[in-house]
Design a protein around this motif. Sequence first.
Motif, mmCIF file in Angstrom:
data_model
loop_
_atom_site.group_PDB
_atom_site.id
_atom_site.type_symbol
_atom_site.label_atom_id
_atom_site.label_comp_id
_atom_site.label_asym_id
_atom_site.label_seq_id
_atom_site.Cartn_x
_atom_site.Cartn_y
_atom_site.Cartn_z
ATOM 1 N N SER A 114 5.543 -6.289 8.371
ATOM 2 C CA SER A 114 4.921 -6.520 6.991
ATOM 3 C C SER A 114 5.012 -8.236 6.986
ATOM 4 N N THR A 115 5.084 -8.724 8.122
ATOM 5 C CA THR A 115 5.272 -10.400 8.056
ATOM 6 C C THR A 115 4.272 -10.981 7.235
ATOM 7 N N THR A 116 3.032 -10.633 7.318
ATOM 8 C CA THR A 116 2.082 -11.440 6.715
ATOM 9 C C THR A 116 1.302 -10.501 5.289
ATOM 10 N N GLU A 117 2.350 -9.690 4.985
ATOM 11 C CA GLU A 117 1.775 -8.786 3.897
ATOM 12 C C GLU A 117 1.914 -9.755 2.498
ATOM 13 N N VAL A 118 0.740 -10.057 2.324
ATOM 14 C CA VAL A 118 0.673 -10.959 0.944
ATOM 15 C C VAL A 118 0.484 -9.796 -0.017
ATOM 16 N N ALA A 119 0.831 -10.553 -1.409
ATOM 17 C CA ALA A 119 0.734 -9.554 -2.716
ATOM 18 C C ALA A 119 -0.468 -8.628 -2.738
ATOM 19 N N SER A 120 -1.519 -9.249 -2.502
ATOM 20 C CA SER A 120 -2.844 -8.564 -2.609
ATOM 21 C C SER A 120 -2.961 -7.364 -1.416
ATOM 22 N N ILE A 121 -2.457 -7.535 -0.365
ATOM 23 C CA ILE A 121 -2.555 -6.434 0.741
ATOM 24 C C ILE A 121 -1.817 -5.264 -0.090
ATOM 25 N N THR A 122 -0.461 -5.768 -0.498
ATOM 26 C CA THR A 122 0.417 -4.678 -1.054
ATOM 27 C C THR A 122 -0.276 -3.827 -2.084
ATOM 28 N N LEU A 123 -1.083 -4.668 -2.940
ATOM 29 C CA LEU A 123 -1.739 -4.020 -4.328
ATOM 30 C C LEU A 123 -2.988 -2.959 -3.678
ATOM 31 N N LYS A 124 -3.673 -3.613 -2.411
ATOM 32 C CA LYS A 124 -4.544 -2.814 -2.149
ATOM 33 C C LYS A 124 -4.128 -1.572 -1.414
ATOM 34 N N ARG A 125 -2.877 -1.655 -0.801
ATOM 35 C CA ARG A 125 -2.277 -0.271 -0.235
ATOM 36 C C ARG A 125 -2.020 0.533 -1.324
ATOM 37 N N GLN A 126 -1.487 0.058 -2.395
ATOM 38 C CA GLN A 126 -0.716 1.074 -3.494
ATOM 39 C C GLN A 126 -2.101 1.676 -4.285
ATOM 40 N N ALA A 127 -3.067 0.804 -4.359
ATOM 41 C CA ALA A 127 -4.315 1.200 -5.223
ATOM 42 C C ALA A 127 -5.165 2.382 -4.300
ATOM 43 N N PHE A 128 -5.482 2.074 -3.003
ATOM 44 C CA PHE A 128 -6.606 2.774 -2.544
ATOM 45 C C PHE A 128 -6.081 3.465 -1.244
ATOM 46 N N GLU A 129 -4.949 3.212 -1.019
ATOM 47 C CA GLU A 129 -4.462 4.054 0.159
ATOM 48 C C GLU A 129 -3.304 4.957 -0.387
ATOM 49 N N SER A 130 -2.505 4.593 -1.035
ATOM 50 C CA SER A 130 -1.448 5.640 -1.767
ATOM 51 C C SER A 130 -2.055 6.073 -3.041
ATOM 52 N N TRP A 131 -3.139 5.583 -3.623
ATOM 53 C CA TRP A 131 -3.540 6.088 -4.820
ATOM 54 C C TRP A 131 -2.795 6.162 -5.921
ATOM 55 N N ARG A 132 -1.753 5.238 -6.120
ATOM 56 C CA ARG A 132 -0.917 5.019 -7.273
ATOM 57 C C ARG A 132 -1.475 4.121 -8.306
ATOM 58 N N THR A 133 -2.421 4.752 -8.863
ATOM 59 C CA THR A 133 -3.168 3.896 -9.601
ATOM 60 C C THR A 133 -2.593 3.121 -10.930
ATOM 61 N N GLY A 134 -1.828 4.229 -11.486
ATOM 62 C CA GLY A 134 -1.064 3.631 -12.752
ATOM 63 C C GLY A 134 -0.118 2.454 -12.075
ATOM 64 N N TYR A 135 0.554 2.675 -11.011
ATOM 65 C CA TYR A 135 1.409 1.633 -10.567
ATOM 66 C C TYR A 135 0.791 0.507 -10.351
ATOM 67 N N SER A 136 -0.233 0.701 -9.422
ATOM 68 C CA SER A 136 -0.683 -0.477 -8.860
ATOM 69 C C SER A 136 -1.678 -1.355 -10.030
#
Lengths: 441, 322
Positions: free
Chosen positions: B272-294
């Motif tokens: 996760s060395t270069t995992e910036v906030a927008s990448i985390t956000l994308k993963r939560q929103a469109f890979e984990s599908w945690r829409t409320g959380y993201s």
Amino acid sequence: MKPLSKMTLGLASALLASTAISNVAQAEDLTLCWAAWDPANALVELSKDFTKESGIGMKFEFVPWTNYADRFLNELNSKGKLCDLIIGDSQWIGGSAENGHYVKLNDFFDKEKISMDDFVPATVVGYSEWPKNTPNYWALPAMGDVVGWTYRKDWFEKPELQKEFKEKYGWDLAPPTTFDQLKQIAEFFQKREIDGKTVYGASIYTERGSEGVTMGVMDVLYSFGFKYENPDKPYEMEGFVNSEGAVKGLEFYKALYDCCTPPGSSNSYMGEGVDAFKSGQVAMHMNFAFTWPGLYKDEAVGGDKIGFFVNPKETAQFAQLGGQGISVVSYSEHQEAALKYIKWFANKDVQAKWWSLGGYSCLKAVVEDPGFPASQPYAQTFLDSMAIVKDFWAEPSYASLLQASQKRFHDYVVAGNGTAKDALDGLVKDWTEVFQDDGKM
Amino acid sequence: MTETGLTMLNRTADGVARATPEPLARRVRGMSDKGLAWLFISPTILLLLAINIFPLIWAIQLSFTNYRANRPNELVKNVGLSNYQRILNDPDIWIAMQTTAHFVFWTIVLQTLIGFSLAYLIDRKFRGHAFWTTIILVPMMLSPAVVGNFWRFLYQPQIGLFAYAVSFVTGIPPTQIEMLSNVSLAPWSIIIVDTWMWTPYVMLICLAGLRSIPEYIYEAAEVDRASNWRQFWSITLPMALPFIMLAVLFRGIENFKMFDMVNLLTGGGPGSTTEVASITLKRQAFESWRTGYSSAFAIILFVAVFGLANIYVKALNKVKQR
């Protein structure tokens, strides 16, 4: 009526009729959604027979693997009508069944006398059933796939290398049957000069973005004793996911990555693996079986130069399942025609042609045919591999579960943070949270 | 405006008025200036409401729920502030924020220093300066997707030119220069590419600032026998400062939400060395599908950027007023 008016009327009628006919034809067209890869091209070829027989046109929506899940899960979640038929990944089955994306096929199978007993059992469980091991079918097994290995047969057969290897390790250089042997071979080839070129030991999965590193790690971990949960108590993971064997397996995977992969292999999956093998960089190559027909045909590394072997064993022998089933999308307006396609696709002759074109049939009548093992050089390896498959979670929350494993495994294997035990303990914690959120624990 | 100019403008206006269809002209004729102004800006306002404000309000609403876009049939529950609480207590989110801050800080420092230096040189108007300006501007005209892909090849340790260039200078074998795979080098690989691509943009803004300084001030300083160094510190830098600050603001906002380059070059890895906030956000929103959380995470990021930008703009105004 004047001749000119007659002609105008005639032309207008012809135009109207042709538009109407084309509209009817369009209304009957089916759209099949899948990943953009070699088997999809084979399916386009195969489907021409369906159009010929039924008069139903086929359209295809193929998306590259990197966007495949994003694109089609978005489509299903938004109840889109783009896809009438979808060849969805095996892990989608739980979510797609529970959220009503797929049409349940039990009644249709009964009516058309399509029996799931006619298909390889692992593919039925992996691609069709939800809940697992219950007779609730949401897809017809369409494309069998499994992680296996290819190797450079021509390098393995070089007398000078055989001699050197035997002297060094005390056994004949041959496709490995255990993971220790695999590592020894990989170390032997790492940074070796062959035909004036520096080559490397093995290409393995390390990709971070989608599912790569998880597929690679799991392919090894299963054989070291990893289990997803307590077989007697669902969702109990402590001591199974992070068992002693699982820790050893993960340590092995990291050691293999550190010692024996080509430089810059920190984000490698199916495409990168194929590139590494095709460009003559690696002696061995972990990849899904779908890549084998293409590699075998390759002029530089195929033919007599390539060999195939089943995932090696440790305390047990397993391999990561790939592949997909074909489902009818419940939002489709052409469900009748889509079911016709499924019925046609389940036919033995069609399945035999599917295999001959480069698709991997899951029908027993095809794969258990006495001539099957000799039909392609990789057929026997495929059969042996399919007999030992295990798959990742297929729960509706599979995406969150996958994301957690991607992070934990990449952090340990590639970035070298913490220990294997830390990574697996962390994974138990992450997965527990996901199941607690789902109300399953 | 000269009298001839005014006459021409009136003639054109008359022409337009005559060309306006009678029914439309009748309708518009009865409108006040204010009404006419609203008429012109309303399409833009409607568009903004539809594509900016409405999704923002919707995201705020979703951030208080457990909604998941991949489970349309599941009951959506109000979870109050728990999404916000979980985000602010999640160590992974803080690591992503630190990674983002590191990335924003170093890209801004490098781009400002190099961008201003280049602008200062270009402003000297040496022979062929127009040609070199065009050459320098090329990277920022390229698509980020193209830039990301070709730098991935340049960084390739076996065939990449970058590895060979570094190897030539340092003597380290190119296969050991793993810019994208090495935990220490990966963040810098992104900083280098972003700096390469966006320094020309900073340069352009700084150049505009330098060109806006009136020549007579330098002439007066020459009369007062001020040295070049003194002129730089007392005239050039203070007068160009609002422009530099503006460039920093634009690049800061852009890099805070940087996604494309990171995604293309490292995908957030190694680990996760270069995992910036927008990448985390994308993963939560469109890979984990945690829409409320993201959604809650997106709102937190929005408030952070908005708040910081506001403080910065106030500082910028103070500098301009000096």
